[in-house]
Each structure stands twice: as structure tokens, then as C-alpha cells.
Design a protein around this motif. Structure first.
Motif, mmCIF file in Angstrom:
data_model
loop_
_atom_site.group_PDB
_atom_site.id
_atom_site.type_symbol
_atom_site.label_atom_id
_atom_site.label_comp_id
_atom_site.label_asym_id
_atom_site.label_seq_id
_atom_site.Cartn_x
_atom_site.Cartn_y
_atom_site.Cartn_z
ATOM 1 N N HIS A 21 51.765 25.270 33.824
ATOM 2 C CA HIS A 21 52.796 24.903 34.802
ATOM 3 C C HIS A 21 53.379 26.173 35.432
ATOM 4 O O HIS A 21 54.507 26.562 35.133
ATOM 5 N N PRO A 22 52.607 26.813 36.303
ATOM 6 C CA PRO A 22 53.095 28.064 36.894
ATOM 7 C C PRO A 22 54.291 27.831 37.811
ATOM 8 O O PRO A 22 54.416 26.769 38.437
ATOM 9 N N ARG A 23 55.161 28.836 37.841
ATOM 10 C CA ARG A 23 56.323 28.754 38.732
ATOM 11 C C ARG A 23 55.848 28.805 40.178
ATOM 12 O O ARG A 23 54.926 29.553 40.502
ATOM 13 N N PRO A 24 56.497 28.040 41.053
ATOM 14 C CA PRO A 24 56.137 28.102 42.473
ATOM 15 C C PRO A 24 56.307 29.532 42.995
ATOM 16 O O PRO A 24 57.295 30.201 42.707
ATOM 17 N N GLY A 25 55.315 29.984 43.718
ATOM 18 C CA GLY A 25 55.359 31.319 44.289
ATOM 19 C C GLY A 25 54.914 32.432 43.358
ATOM 20 O O GLY A 25 54.853 33.593 43.754
ATOM 21 N N SER A 26 54.562 32.091 42.109
ATOM 22 C CA SER A 26 54.153 33.118 41.155
ATOM 23 C C SER A 26 52.697 33.523 41.403
ATOM 24 O O SER A 26 51.932 32.830 42.084
ATOM 25 N N LYS A 27 52.321 34.649 40.838
ATOM 26 C CA LYS A 27 50.935 35.098 40.953
ATOM 27 C C LYS A 27 50.000 34.152 40.219
ATOM 28 O O LYS A 27 48.845 33.976 40.616
ATOM 29 N N ILE A 28 50.494 33.540 39.160
ATOM 30 C CA ILE A 28 49.674 32.566 38.427
ATOM 31 C C ILE A 28 49.383 31.369 39.320
ATOM 32 O O ILE A 28 48.251 30.888 39.378
ATOM 33 N N GLU A 29 50.389 30.903 40.051
ATOM 34 C CA GLU A 29 50.167 29.786 40.968
ATOM 35 C C GLU A 29 49.188 30.187 42.070
ATOM 36 O O GLU A 29 48.305 29.411 42.435
ATOM 37 N N ALA A 30 49.310 31.407 42.569
ATOM 38 C CA ALA A 30 48.385 31.884 43.601
ATOM 39 C C ALA A 30 46.956 31.916 43.068
ATOM 40 O O ALA A 30 46.019 31.526 43.767
ATOM 41 N N ALA A 31 46.787 32.371 41.839
ATOM 42 C CA ALA A 31 45.454 32.405 41.229
ATOM 43 C C ALA A 31 44.900 30.991 41.101
ATOM 44 O O ALA A 31 43.724 30.745 41.397
ATOM 45 N N GLN A 32 45.744 30.069 40.699
ATOM 46 C CA GLN A 32 45.328 28.673 40.543
ATOM 47 C C GLN A 32 44.905 28.094 41.897
ATOM 48 O O GLN A 32 43.868 27.447 42.009
ATOM 49 N N ARG A 33 45.707 28.349 42.932
ATOM 50 C CA ARG A 33 45.374 27.864 44.271
ATOM 51 C C ARG A 33 44.077 28.483 44.783
ATOM 52 O O ARG A 33 43.326 27.848 45.512
ATOM 53 N N PHE A 34 43.816 29.731 44.399
ATOM 54 C CA PHE A 34 42.606 30.428 44.816
ATOM 55 C C PHE A 34 41.364 29.848 44.146
ATOM 56 O O PHE A 34 40.256 30.003 44.622
ATOM 57 N N GLY A 35 41.574 29.145 43.022
ATOM 58 C CA GLY A 35 40.458 28.509 42.331
ATOM 59 C C GLY A 35 40.121 29.111 40.980
ATOM 60 O O GLY A 35 39.097 28.780 40.394
ATOM 61 N N ILE A 36 40.981 30.004 40.476
ATOM 62 C CA ILE A 36 40.757 30.588 39.159
ATOM 63 C C ILE A 36 40.958 29.500 38.103
ATOM 64 O O ILE A 36 41.948 28.775 38.125
ATOM 65 N N ASP A 37 40.020 29.402 37.178
ATOM 66 C CA ASP A 37 40.119 28.424 36.094
ATOM 67 C C ASP A 37 40.994 29.011 34.988
ATOM 68 O O ASP A 37 40.532 29.800 34.171
ATOM 69 N N LEU A 38 42.247 28.645 34.974
ATOM 70 C CA LEU A 38 43.199 29.198 34.016
ATOM 71 C C LEU A 38 42.950 28.702 32.592
ATOM 72 O O LEU A 38 43.398 29.333 31.641
ATOM 73 N N THR A 39 42.210 27.614 32.446
ATOM 74 C CA THR A 39 41.913 27.145 31.089
ATOM 75 C C THR A 39 41.016 28.145 30.361
ATOM 76 O O THR A 39 41.091 28.269 29.146
ATOM 77 N N LEU A 40 40.178 28.870 31.110
ATOM 78 C CA LEU A 40 39.346 29.897 30.482
ATOM 79 C C LEU A 40 40.212 31.027 29.932
ATOM 80 O O LEU A 40 39.948 31.564 28.859
#
Length: 75
Positions: A21-40
Motif C-alpha cells: 500500500h504505497p503512499r500516493p506520490g511516493s517512489k514506491i507508487e511510481a515504481a508500481q505504476r511503471f510496472g515493477i513487480d513489488l511482490t518480487l
């Protein structure tokens, strides 16, 4: 030299929560939007530093063997 230790259960839970649950505007959210699989990333964080290095070493060995085979089979 610092000693690398596995994450504590509390640190792991906090990291997984941030990744799920990344914070809106965070780099984690940006990575998720870019298509990075955060589960890995979560999967890797569950490993100890030594286990991560071991797995990385195994991947490098496979890559080197493939590279060597490609060189040998060059026309």
C-alpha cells in the motif's frame, strides 16, 4: 565493516505494508505504476542477506555458463 542482518519480523511487516500500500506520490507508487513487480521485492526481503547473496551468485554462475556457451558456438 558493518554486519548485515536479516530484517526483524517488525521491519519485514512494515516494509511489506509499504510495498503493498504505497503512499500516493511516493517512489514506491511510481515504481508500481511503471510496472515493477513489488511482490518480487517482498520475496527477496524475506531472505537473509546470506541467502540473497547465494541466490545472486547462482544466477551469475548460470549467466556466465550461458555466455561461455555462446562464445564457443560463435561462427
Amino acid at each position: 565493516m558493518s554486519e548485515w542482518r536479516p530484517l526483524t519480523p517488525e521491519q519485514l511487516a512494515r516494509a511489506e505494508e509499504r510495498l503493498r500500500h504505497p503512499r500516493p506520490g511516493s517512489k514506491i507508487e511510481a515504481a508500481q505504476r511503471f510496472g515493477i513487480d513489488l511482490t518480487l521485492l517482498m520475496e527477496k526481503l524475506r531472505l537473509s542477506p546470506a541467502e540473497r547473496v547465494r541466490r545472486m551468485h547462482d544466477v551469475i554462475q548460470v549467466a556466465e555458463s550461458v555466455r561461455g556457451a555462446a562464445r564457443r558456438n560463435r561462427p
